[in-house]
Design a protein around this motif. Structure first.
Motif, PDB file in Angstrom:
ATOM      1  N   GLY A 276      73.273  31.715  -7.179  1.00 34.20           N
ATOM      2  CA  GLY A 276      72.751  33.066  -7.293  1.00 34.20           C
ATOM      3  C   GLY A 276      71.648  33.369  -6.315  1.00 34.20           C
ATOM      4  O   GLY A 276      71.065  34.466  -6.346  1.00 34.20           O
TER       5      GLY A 276
ATOM      6  N   LEU B  89      72.114  38.914  -2.268  1.00 32.64           N
ATOM      7  CA  LEU B  89      71.485  37.759  -2.890  1.00 32.64           C
ATOM      8  C   LEU B  89      70.010  37.707  -2.509  1.00 32.64           C
ATOM      9  O   LEU B  89      69.636  38.075  -1.387  1.00 32.64           O
ATOM     10  CB  LEU B  89      72.158  36.458  -2.447  1.00 32.64           C
ATOM     11  CG  LEU B  89      73.605  36.221  -2.866  1.00 32.64           C
ATOM     12  CD1 LEU B  89      74.140  34.958  -2.173  1.00 32.64           C
ATOM     13  CD2 LEU B  89      73.719  36.087  -4.381  1.00 32.64           C
TER      14      LEU B  89
ATOM     15  N   ASP C 291      79.241  32.509  -5.180  1.00 29.97           N
ATOM     16  CA  ASP C 291      78.374  33.687  -5.068  1.00 29.97           C
ATOM     17  C   ASP C 291      78.850  34.692  -4.033  1.00 29.97           C
ATOM     18  O   ASP C 291      78.449  35.872  -4.096  1.00 29.97           O
ATOM     19  CB  ASP C 291      76.945  33.253  -4.726  1.00 29.97           C
ATOM     20  CG  ASP C 291      76.244  32.575  -5.890  1.00 29.97           C
ATOM     21  OD1 ASP C 291      76.676  32.768  -7.040  1.00 29.97           O
ATOM     22  OD2 ASP C 291      75.272  31.829  -5.642  1.00 29.97           O
TER      23      ASP C 291
END
Length: 432
Positions: free
Chosen positions: A113, A94, A82
């Motif tokens: 995620g 995020l 990520d």
């Protein structure tokens, strides 16, 4: 109570070296003291009481340290993929789906995620691959902008990364310092088995002695020895008790020593042990109490020395010898007494605690001035150590307390050396 062992367990004769007997070496005298002393029986104490004492057991880790994976920094728990493209110019954003504080025992999971805000020491949520330090982010609470990347495992402390279960954290024989106490506490131990702090009773004898603070007349002096030796014993890790100056009367000395046995693991006297004379009251008194040896030791200052064991009058033959109390008798001149304490009593205190590391540090230093030493004796000259250079002080008499007060080292001159010059390298004992 523990004390000296008699080699055969049967000899109870007090001996005094004849005037014609050769001088005994420093090493021999010390070895005979240490060979006959027993460590104090171990006891269990809480951590707040154990600092400075000698460990009588190995302390091992009962479980891994740390016991769970945790964060090494305040930041955000994430997965590598990520934040793989994150840069300061192009941060990755995020959503922050939770927060874990240190001490939170809940079970959490990190989904790809997302990010979870985490504090230093907090347990990692399942699925965490690294922790991004808060300094690399904008510190967001609902969403976080991450301006840097790192490899898997960054800022993570793995379970067992410090120590595995069964690892020895602090070995037996360690004199416990603050960092050792931390290791013991981190292992979950509330108590440890240690050798107790030795109880040392210090007595000084002499009709000439007066208590500091009291007026004196010509012919009398203030008692410095008992204060000095008691302070030295405390510095060496003991509980020290000082007994006020005792007159040159063998009966009074005897009564005083017997009275002090109840609170002593070691008795140390100063004065009354010279090689002859009606005022050698310590020798006269101790002849009635136990096995003693008085001798001349090849050293300067501090030639007259004695050691042995004592038991209450009338107890000989009924009292276990291991219960007898060790006693070391030192000369009466203050410099002689202090030097003798550091050379003989300090290691004996270590032996009571099963510790061979208590001796004074020894270094090599360059002399800044010349010095002389009598042949056949080991001299301990007072010096001022500055880095790797040592200056012999003027005023080396065994009575010169002012010079002793300026010293921070003892220059040790071997028996076979009679003089040394400027620039020569000498062995130096660093004073506490």
């Amino acid at each position: 109570m523990t004390g000296f062992q008699n080699g055969t367990g049967t000899d109870t004769t007090t001996t005094t070296a004849p005037a014609t007997e050769p001088l005994v070496s420093v090493d021999t005298h010390l070895a005979e003291i240490l060979a006959t002393i027993r460590p104090l029986a171990p006891t269990q104490l809480g951590l707040s009481e154990a600092e400075g004492l000698v460990l009588a057991e190995d302390v091992t880790a009962a479980s891994p340290l740390p016991s769970f994976d945790n964060s090494a920094m305040d930041g955000y728990a994430v997965v590598v993929a990520d934040i793989a493209s994150a840069t300061e110019e192009n941060p990755v954003s995020l959503p922050v789906v939770g927060e874990i504080a240190a001490g939170d025992t809940g079970a959490y999971a990190l989904n790809p995620g997302t990010a979870i805000r985490i504090m230093t020491g907090a347990m990692l949520p399942h699925g965490t691959e690294l922790v991004i330090p808060v300094e690399w982010t904008d510190g967001g609470t609902s969403r976080v902008a991450i301006g840097g990347k790192a490899d898997a495992g960054h800022a993570i402390r793995l379970a067992g990364g410090d120590a595995q279960a069964g690892d020895v954290l602090v070995p037996r024989g360690t004199r416990l310092k603050p960092m050792h106490i931390a290791a013991v506490a981190a292992a979950g131990r509330g108590t440890v088995t240690v050798h107790p702090r030795p109880r040392v009773v210090v007595l000084s004898t002499g009709n000439e002695l007066a208590e500091p603070g009291a007026p004196i007349v010509p012919g009398r002096i203030w008692d410095s020895n008992s204060f000095m030796i008691a302070a030295a014993a405390r510095e060496a890790g003991c509980l020290a008790y000082r007994q006020a100056g005792i007159s040159d009367n063998a009966d009074e000395v005897l009564r005083t020593i017997e009275d002090q046995l109840v609170r002593a693991d070691l008795l140390v006297t100063t004065g009354g042990v010279s090689m002859g004379g009606e005022h050698d009251v310590v020798k006269s008194a101790l002849r009635e109490l136990g096995t003693m040896t008085f001798r001349k030791v090849a050293m300067q200052p501090g030639m007259p020395q004695g050691f042995g064991t004592i038991a209450p009058a009338g107890a000989a033959g009924t009292r276990e010898q291991s219960d007898n109390v060790p006693i070391i008798t030192l000369p009466g001149n203050p410099v002689s007494a202090y030097v003798s304490f550091q050379i003989f009593v300090r290691p004996a205190i270590g032996a009571l605690q099963d510790d061979e590391t208590i001796h004074l540090p020894v270094i090599q230093a360059e002399l800044t001035g010349p010095l002389r030493s009598p042949p056949g004796r080991r001299s301990f000259l007072r010096g001022l150590l500055n880095g790797d250079r040592v200056t012999p002080l003027t005023g080396q008499g065994s009575h010169q307390v002012a010079t002793l007060g300026r010293a921070n080292a003892l220059i040790s001159i071997p028996e076979w050396v009679v003089q040394m010059g400027i620039g020569e390298v000498a062995e130096v004992l660093v004073l506490p």
